[in-house]
Design a protein around this motif. Structure first.
Motif, PDB file in Angstrom:
ATOM      1  N   LYS A  15      82.153 145.147   5.128  1.00  0.00           N
ATOM      2  CA  LYS A  15      83.076 143.877   5.491  1.00  0.00           C
ATOM      3  C   LYS A  15      84.566 144.377   6.066  1.00  0.00           C
ATOM      4  O   LYS A  15      85.048 143.919   6.887  1.00  0.00           O
ATOM      5  CB  LYS A  15      83.203 142.869   4.521  1.00  0.00           C
TER       6      LYS A  15
ATOM      7  N   THR B  68      92.747 141.079   1.541  1.00  0.00           N
ATOM      8  CA  THR B  68      93.126 140.442   0.212  1.00  0.00           C
ATOM      9  C   THR B  68      92.846 141.482  -0.953  1.00  0.00           C
ATOM     10  O   THR B  68      93.385 141.391  -1.825  1.00  0.00           O
ATOM     11  CB  THR B  68      92.468 139.363   0.119  1.00  0.00           C
ATOM     12  N   GLY B  69      91.875 142.438  -0.930  1.00  0.00           N
ATOM     13  CA  GLY B  69      91.563 143.376  -1.860  1.00  0.00           C
ATOM     14  C   GLY B  69      92.852 144.398  -1.828  1.00  0.00           C
ATOM     15  O   GLY B  69      92.881 144.541  -3.154  1.00  0.00           O
TER      16      GLY B  69
ATOM     17  N   TYR C  62      95.284 142.848  -4.295  1.00  0.00           N
ATOM     18  CA  TYR C  62      95.194 142.819  -5.686  1.00  0.00           C
ATOM     19  C   TYR C  62      95.397 144.404  -6.133  1.00  0.00           C
ATOM     20  O   TYR C  62      95.830 144.864  -7.082  1.00  0.00           O
ATOM     21  CB  TYR C  62      93.664 142.491  -5.943  1.00  0.00           C
ATOM     22  N   ARG C  63      94.827 145.337  -5.148  1.00  0.00           N
ATOM     23  CA  ARG C  63      94.972 146.718  -5.361  1.00  0.00           C
ATOM     24  C   ARG C  63      96.545 147.050  -5.585  1.00  0.00           C
ATOM     25  O   ARG C  63      97.203 147.832  -6.418  1.00  0.00           O
ATOM     26  CB  ARG C  63      94.461 147.536  -4.206  1.00  0.00           C
TER      27      ARG C  63
ATOM     28  N   ARG D 150      94.173 153.327  -2.771  1.00  0.00           N
ATOM     29  CA  ARG D 150      92.700 153.647  -2.765  1.00  0.00           C
ATOM     30  C   ARG D 150      92.323 154.774  -3.959  1.00  0.00           C
ATOM     31  O   ARG D 150      91.189 155.223  -3.855  1.00  0.00           O
ATOM     32  CB  ARG D 150      92.403 154.360  -1.435  1.00  0.00           C
TER      33      ARG D 150
ATOM     34  N   VAL E 132      91.592 147.706 -10.944  1.00  0.00           N
ATOM     35  CA  VAL E 132      92.129 146.354 -10.292  1.00  0.00           C
ATOM     36  C   VAL E 132      91.401 145.081 -10.897  1.00  0.00           C
ATOM     37  O   VAL E 132      91.811 144.153 -10.764  1.00  0.00           O
ATOM     38  CB  VAL E 132      91.490 146.667  -8.836  1.00  0.00           C
TER      39      VAL E 132
ATOM     40  N   SER F  17      92.597 141.176 -10.854  1.00  0.00           N
ATOM     41  CA  SER F  17      91.797 140.398 -10.039  1.00  0.00           C
ATOM     42  C   SER F  17      91.126 139.224 -10.940  1.00  0.00           C
ATOM     43  O   SER F  17      90.770 138.199 -10.346  1.00  0.00           O
ATOM     44  CB  SER F  17      90.792 140.829  -9.158  1.00  0.00           C
TER      45      SER F  17
ATOM     46  N   GLU G  56      89.546 138.820   4.746  1.00  0.00           N
ATOM     47  CA  GLU G  56      88.527 139.273   4.255  1.00  0.00           C
ATOM     48  C   GLU G  56      88.781 139.490   2.645  1.00  0.00           C
ATOM     49  O   GLU G  56      89.646 139.936   2.074  1.00  0.00           O
ATOM     50  CB  GLU G  56      88.285 140.703   4.797  1.00  0.00           C
ATOM     51  N   GLY G  57      87.718 139.267   1.924  1.00  0.00           N
ATOM     52  CA  GLY G  57      87.788 139.675   0.399  1.00  0.00           C
ATOM     53  C   GLY G  57      86.463 139.046  -0.375  1.00  0.00           C
ATOM     54  O   GLY G  57      85.280 139.473   0.144  1.00  0.00           O
ATOM     55  N   ARG G  58      86.591 138.189  -1.373  1.00  0.00           N
ATOM     56  CA  ARG G  58      85.636 137.907  -2.138  1.00  0.00           C
ATOM     57  C   ARG G  58      85.220 136.449  -2.173  1.00  0.00           C
ATOM     58  O   ARG G  58      84.288 135.934  -2.516  1.00  0.00           O
ATOM     59  CB  ARG G  58      85.596 138.311  -3.581  1.00  0.00           C
ATOM     60  N   ASP G  59      86.686 135.945  -2.157  1.00  0.00           N
ATOM     61  CA  ASP G  59      86.817 134.143  -2.122  1.00  0.00           C
ATOM     62  C   ASP G  59      87.170 133.519  -1.163  1.00  0.00           C
ATOM     63  O   ASP G  59      87.700 132.391  -1.151  1.00  0.00           O
ATOM     64  CB  ASP G  59      87.409 134.032  -3.624  1.00  0.00           C
ATOM     65  N   MET G  60      87.192 134.218   0.143  1.00  0.00           N
ATOM     66  CA  MET G  60      87.853 133.447   1.338  1.00  0.00           C
ATOM     67  C   MET G  60      87.291 132.188   1.552  1.00  0.00           C
ATOM     68  O   MET G  60      87.894 131.456   1.815  1.00  0.00           O
ATOM     69  CB  MET G  60      87.906 134.817   2.233  1.00  0.00           C
TER      70      MET G  60
ATOM     71  N   ARG H 258      80.679 147.435 -10.519  1.00  0.00           N
ATOM     72  CA  ARG H 258      81.584 146.508  -9.795  1.00  0.00           C
ATOM     73  C   ARG H 258      80.868 145.300  -9.378  1.00  0.00           C
ATOM     74  O   ARG H 258      81.533 144.189  -9.336  1.00  0.00           O
ATOM     75  CB  ARG H 258      82.130 147.245  -8.533  1.00  0.00           C
TER      76      ARG H 258
ATOM     77  N   ASP I 257      82.265 141.735 -10.150  1.00  0.00           N
ATOM     78  CA  ASP I 257      82.675 140.547  -9.246  1.00  0.00           C
ATOM     79  C   ASP I 257      81.886 139.346  -9.045  1.00  0.00           C
ATOM     80  O   ASP I 257      82.507 138.184  -8.855  1.00  0.00           O
ATOM     81  CB  ASP I 257      82.436 141.178  -7.633  1.00  0.00           C
TER      82      ASP I 257
ATOM     83  N   ARG J  94      82.447 137.282 -13.075  1.00  0.00           N
ATOM     84  CA  ARG J  94      83.756 136.824 -13.750  1.00  0.00           C
ATOM     85  C   ARG J  94      83.986 135.378 -13.752  1.00  0.00           C
ATOM     86  O   ARG J  94      83.443 134.717 -12.834  1.00  0.00           O
ATOM     87  CB  ARG J  94      84.799 137.694 -12.784  1.00  0.00           C
TER      88      ARG J  94
HETATM   89  O1   DC Z   1      87.684 145.083  -1.306  1.00  0.00           O
HETATM   90  P1   DC Z   1      88.248 145.859  -2.166  1.00  0.00           P
HETATM   91  O2   DC Z   1      87.466 146.943  -3.015  1.00  0.00           O
HETATM   92  O3   DC Z   1      89.563 146.509  -1.653  1.00  0.00           O
HETATM   93  O4   DC Z   1      88.814 144.834  -3.378  1.00  0.00           O
HETATM   94  C1   DC Z   1      89.267 145.323  -4.743  1.00  0.00           C
HETATM   95  C2   DC Z   1      89.170 144.410  -5.763  1.00  0.00           C
HETATM   96  O5   DC Z   1      89.873 143.154  -5.798  1.00  0.00           O
HETATM   97  C3   DC Z   1      87.625 144.385  -6.183  1.00  0.00           C
HETATM   98  O6   DC Z   1      87.526 144.545  -7.420  1.00  0.00           O
HETATM   99  C4   DC Z   1      87.509 142.616  -5.918  1.00  0.00           C
HETATM  100  C5   DC Z   1      88.944 142.213  -5.877  1.00  0.00           C
HETATM  101  N1   DC Z   1      88.928 140.957  -5.046  1.00  0.00           N
HETATM  102  C6   DC Z   1      88.989 139.919  -5.405  1.00  0.00           C
HETATM  103  O7   DC Z   1      88.901 139.579  -6.562  1.00  0.00           O
HETATM  104  N2   DC Z   1      89.231 138.889  -4.651  1.00  0.00           N
HETATM  105  C7   DC Z   1      89.383 139.200  -3.324  1.00  0.00           C
HETATM  106  N3   DC Z   1      89.723 138.186  -2.369  1.00  0.00           N
HETATM  107  C8   DC Z   1      89.601 140.645  -2.863  1.00  0.00           C
HETATM  108  C9   DC Z   1      89.251 141.612  -3.762  1.00  0.00           C
END
Ligand code: DC
Length: 224
Positions: free
Chosen positions: A13, A31-32, A35-36, A87, A95, A99, A124-128, A176, A180, A183
Motif C-alpha cells: 500500500k 499516516t503510518g 505515528y512513527r 524507519r 510505534v 498508535s 494511506e494507513g490502517r483506519d483511513m 504486527r 493491528d 487493538r
Molecule cells: O504503515 P506503517 O508500518 O508505517 O505504520 C506504522 C504503525 O502505525 C503500524 O504499527 C500501524 C500504525 N498505524 C495506525 O495505527 N494507523 C494508521 N492510520 C497508520 C499506521
C-alpha cells in the motif's frame, strides 16, 4: 477528492499510494509515518510510552509536517528531518504504544483531516476508510498472503540487516498483524465499502492500473 488506501504491512500500500499520488498529482498522506514520527520524538525525550497523559501532551507540543521536493517526500518533526530515523527497527518495535493510545489517535486524526483538506489526497494507513475519511470518494483495501508480504519486506533489507532471517520476518509480521487487527482503537479492518485487492501475484504497476480504472481518473495528463 480523497482516495483511502488501507491494509496490513507489506501489502504494497505505501509504494502504491506514493506512486499513485505522483501519477495523479495528488498529495500523499502517509499516516503510518506520522505515528512513527511521534514515536521517534517520544523515544528521544524518554517519555514513558505507556503514559497516555504524557503522550497527549507531547503530541500537543509537536509539529509534524510533510515537505515534498520533486518526487520525494520527507517528514519533519519540529523542523527536523526524520524521514530515515522513523524507519529504524527501534521505532518500528515501539510505534504500537503510540498508535494504540486513544488521545494520541484523536489528535492525529484531526491533523490528518486538516492535511487532507488542503487538496486532492491519497490517504494511506490502517483506519483511513473506516474512521478518518469515512466519506472518501474511493476506498481500497490491499492485502497479500503473509509469505509474500514477508518476502517483500525481507527484500527491502540492506545487506547489514541480513542477519535477520526470513522466518524472523514472518514471525514479526504475524505479531504486527495481530496487534493491528485486535487493538481496541481503530483496528485494521476492511471498510464495508472498500474495494479489496489481493496483491500477492500482482506487480505494483498492475495494482496502480487497477485502482486508476476503478476511480476513473488518471490525472491531468492521462486518460483512463
Ligand atoms: O504503515 P506503517 O508500518 O508505517 O505504520 C506504522 C504503525 O502505525 C503500524 O504499527 C500501524 C500504525 N498505524 C495506525 O495505527 N494507523 C494508521 N492510520 C497508520 C499506521
Amino acid at each position: 477528492m480523497i482516495i483511502a488506501i488501507d491494509g496490513p504491512a507489506g501489502s504494497g500500500k505505501s509504494t502504491v499510494a506514493r506512486m499513485l499520488a505522483n501519477r495523479l498529482g495528488f498529495k500523499y498522506l502517509d499516516t503510518g509515518a506520522m505515528y512513527r514520527a511521534l514515536t521517534w520524538k517520544a523515544m528521544q525525550r524518554r517519555v514513558d510510552l505507556k503514559d497516555e497523559t504524557a503522550l497527549c501532551q507531547l503530541t500537543d507540543q509537536t509539529t509534524i509536517e510533510f515537505r515534498s521536493k520533486g518526487k520525494s517526500l520527507s517528514i519533519f518533526v519540529d523542523g527536523e528531518n526524520v524521514t530515515e530515523e522513523i524507519r529504524l527497527p527501534s521505532v518500528t518495535n515501539n510505534v504500537h504504544y503510540i498508535s494504540n493510545t486513544p488521545g494520541v489517535r484523536q489528535r492525529m486524526v484531526k491533523l490528518q483531516r486538516k492535511l487532507a483538506s488542503e487538496g486532492n489526497t491519497i490517504a494511506e494507513g490502517r483506519d483511513m476508510g473506516t474512521v478518518v475519511f469515512p466519506h472518501a470518494e474511493k476506498k481500497f483495501f490491499l492485502d497479500a498472503e503473509i509469505e509474500e508480504r514477508a518476502r517483500r519486506r525481507y527484500g527491502e533489507f540492506r545487506p547489514s540487516d541480513k542477519e535477520i532471517s526470513y522466518a524472523d520476518v514472518i514471525k514479526d509480521m504475524e505479531i504486527r498483524d495481530k496487534r493491528d487487527t485486535t487493538r481496541n482503537n481503530s483496528p485494521l479492518i476492511k471498510s464495508g465499502d472498500a474495494i479489496c485487492i489481493n496483491t500477492t501475484e500482482m506487480t505494483i504497476e498492475e495494482v496502480i492500473n487497477l485502482i486508476i480504472k476503478q476511480i476513473g481518473y488518471a490525472g491531468k495528463n492521462g486518460s483512463v
